[in-house]
Design a protein around this motif. Structure first.
Motif, PDB file in Angstrom:
ATOM      1  N   MET A   1       0.972  -1.106  -0.006  1.00 38.49           N
ATOM      2  CA  MET A   1       0.032  -0.126   0.287  1.00 38.49           C
ATOM      3  C   MET A   1       0.944   1.323   0.079  1.00 38.49           C
ATOM      4  SD  MET A   1      -1.465  -0.117   3.928  1.00 38.49           S
ATOM      5  CE  MET A   1      -1.945   1.520   3.626  1.00 38.49           C
ATOM      6  N   VAL A   2       2.256   1.078  -0.164  1.00 34.30           N
ATOM      7  CA  VAL A   2       3.345   2.343  -0.361  1.00 34.30           C
ATOM      8  C   VAL A   2       2.994   2.509  -1.489  1.00 34.30           C
ATOM      9  CG1 VAL A   2       4.729   1.730   1.564  1.00 34.30           C
ATOM     10  CG2 VAL A   2       5.017   0.772  -1.114  1.00 34.30           C
ATOM     11  N   VAL A   3       1.847   2.297  -2.384  1.00 31.63           N
ATOM     12  CA  VAL A   3       1.572   2.781  -3.582  1.00 31.63           C
ATOM     13  C   VAL A   3       1.272   3.943  -3.830  1.00 31.63           C
ATOM     14  CG1 VAL A   3       2.853   0.707  -4.990  1.00 31.63           C
ATOM     15  CG2 VAL A   3      -0.218   1.289  -4.660  1.00 31.63           C
ATOM     16  N   TYR A   4       0.152   3.971  -2.545  1.00 31.72           N
ATOM     17  CA  TYR A   4      -0.707   5.282  -2.356  1.00 31.72           C
ATOM     18  C   TYR A   4       0.498   6.422  -1.899  1.00 31.72           C
ATOM     19  CZ  TYR A   4      -4.183   1.814  -2.631  1.00 31.72           C
ATOM     20  OH  TYR A   4      -5.605   0.932  -2.989  1.00 31.72           O
ATOM     21  N   GLY A   5       1.317   6.377  -1.549  1.00 34.25           N
ATOM     22  CA  GLY A   5       1.976   7.547  -1.252  1.00 34.25           C
ATOM     23  C   GLY A   5       0.888   8.185   0.247  1.00 34.25           C
ATOM     24  N   GLU A   6       0.988   9.611   0.701  1.00 33.08           N
ATOM     25  CA  GLU A   6      -0.048   9.755   1.822  1.00 33.08           C
ATOM     26  C   GLU A   6      -1.341   8.950   1.010  1.00 33.08           C
ATOM     27  OE1 GLU A   6       0.314  11.113   4.630  1.00 33.08           O
ATOM     28  OE2 GLU A   6       2.441  11.167   4.179  1.00 33.08           O
TER      29      GLU A   6
END
Ligand code: UD1
Length: 361
Positions: A114-119
């Motif tokens: 889920m780091v693909v979402y950024g903030e």
């Protein structure tokens, strides 16, 4: 069902291979390291998935592929950009090439993050749903950890992201995980193969990598406490994460490999329980040291870290039938090596605050 698990000797891959084997699947593991603890009945093949020679005959009779091989974590610094791209982007490309050459007609499940979402998602009382810009050295150095509203600069409330949220990778690892998803989706469309990307939250549990730059925060805190030191909490400890147990992540993978119709696209794999890094430090410190050690809130920061990252597990529930079974209190008790039900279960407000040292990594 015959399943090939790449990275099946890693943290999630080991649990996945064991779960699949226990459910009666024939499991083949491709990994470039030997298993630390071999799962009985699993066929281990030693090799680098980027080497097309290792694929000879490997996909024969395989119904499904689970791609867990990856370099994880935030890494050390930009010096490891080439290693991340080689392992995650090129590794995935070579896997897809092998599937293409073998006319693979099964299904593919990939480990994403889920780091693909950024903030994550934020709401401003005045401007509604907004997406804050990248965190700045100035803000972090001044202890302004929460991102401000990009319109008025006011405070924001963090929320949960769904899979439809815009993607915005903010570090090298996140960029490679997103590229992997895009490569997988392109392959899926061309080949008519169902490709699902499981966006893991912060995975923890038995067998977590320890004492490496690629270890997650739960493992780092445990190592510190085991050594008799207070865990060093970055920022102000208010960063929100979702800590999901590795056996739940393994089960989510099994569901994605077997659910009908075959799932495609991204799925958040999360416990649905948002916790702060401060909560995590306190829960482990209480259980491991019996309250003798309290977390040290250091105000240190890492530029690539996102502040809050919590997503909705609704799609995985609807499409995969996945719901996490291990709650935070139970998982923390296990990680600490004490029986569930002993020690505190949440924040106690006893975190020690130490003066902020030089900022940065
Ligand atoms: C983690 C995983 C990543 C995965 C992602 C999914 C690792 C190393 N990273 O990223 O592979 O894709 O979850 O969401 O497993 N922190 C401290 N003290 C420390 C170390 C970290 O306070 O000593 C804080 C960090 O500032 C950060 C939080 O803990 O706010 C989480 O850090 P980390 O465990 O590195 O994970 P993520 O970046 O969330």
């Amino acid at each position: 069902m015959r399943v090939l698990v790449t990275g099946g000797c890693g943290f999630v891959g080991t649990h996945l291979a064991a779960t699949l084997a226990a459910e009666g699947a024939e499991v083949v593991v491709l990994d470039r390291v030997e298993p630390t603890v071999a799962v009985p009945g699993v066929d281990y093949r030693l090799g680098d998935l980027r080497d097309q020679a290792v694929w000879a005959g490997l996909l024969e009779g395989v119904d499904a592929v689970s791609h867990q091989a990856a370099r994880v974590g935030l890494g050390v610094d930009m010096g490891d950009v080439g290693d991340y791209v080689a392992d995650n982007d090129v590794g995935t490309a070579q896997l897809l090439l092998a599937l293409h050459r073998a006319d693979f007609a099964g299904r593919l499940v990939m480990a994403s993050s889920m780091v693909v979402y950024g903030e994550g998602a934020y709401r401003c009382a005045e401007h509604g749903g907004v997406r804050p810009g990248p965190r700045t050295v100035e803000d972090l150095g001044a202890g302004r950890f929460d991102p401000p509203c990009p319109v008025c600069g006011g405070p924001l409330d963090p929320g949960t992201v769904s899979e439809d949220a815009p993607v915005d990778p903010r570090n090298v690892y996140a960029a490679t995980k997103l590229h992997q998803e895009h490569l997988g989706a392109a392959y899926g469309r061309e080949a008519g193969v169902a490709v699902a990307a499981l966006r893991y939250h912060n995975v923890y549990g038995p067998g977590m990598p320890r004492d490496t730059p690629y270890a997650g925060v739960a493992s780092i805190f445990r190592s510190e406490l085991d050594a008799g030191r207070s865990p060093a909490v970055f920022e102000d400890g208010g960063q929100r994460r979702d800590f999901v147990h590795v056996t739940d992540v393994a089960r989510a993978n099994v569901l994605a490999l077997s659910a009908e119709p075959a799932p495609t696209g991204p799925f958040n794999i999360a416990s649905g329980e948002a916790r702060t890094v401060g909560d995590l430090a306190t829960a482990l410190a209480d259980r491991i040291s019996g309250g003798a050690l309290v977390p040290a809130v250091t105000a240190r920061w890492r530029l690539g870290d996102v502040r809050h990252i919590v997503a909705s597990p609704a799609r995985a529930r609807e499409m995969l039938g996945f719901e996490a079974a291990v709650g935070f209190a139970e998982g923390m008790a296990e990680l600490a090596g004490v029986p569930a039900g002993t020690g505190a279960t949440g924040p106690t407000g006893r975190a020690a605050r130490t003066p902020a040292p030089a900022a940065g990594r």
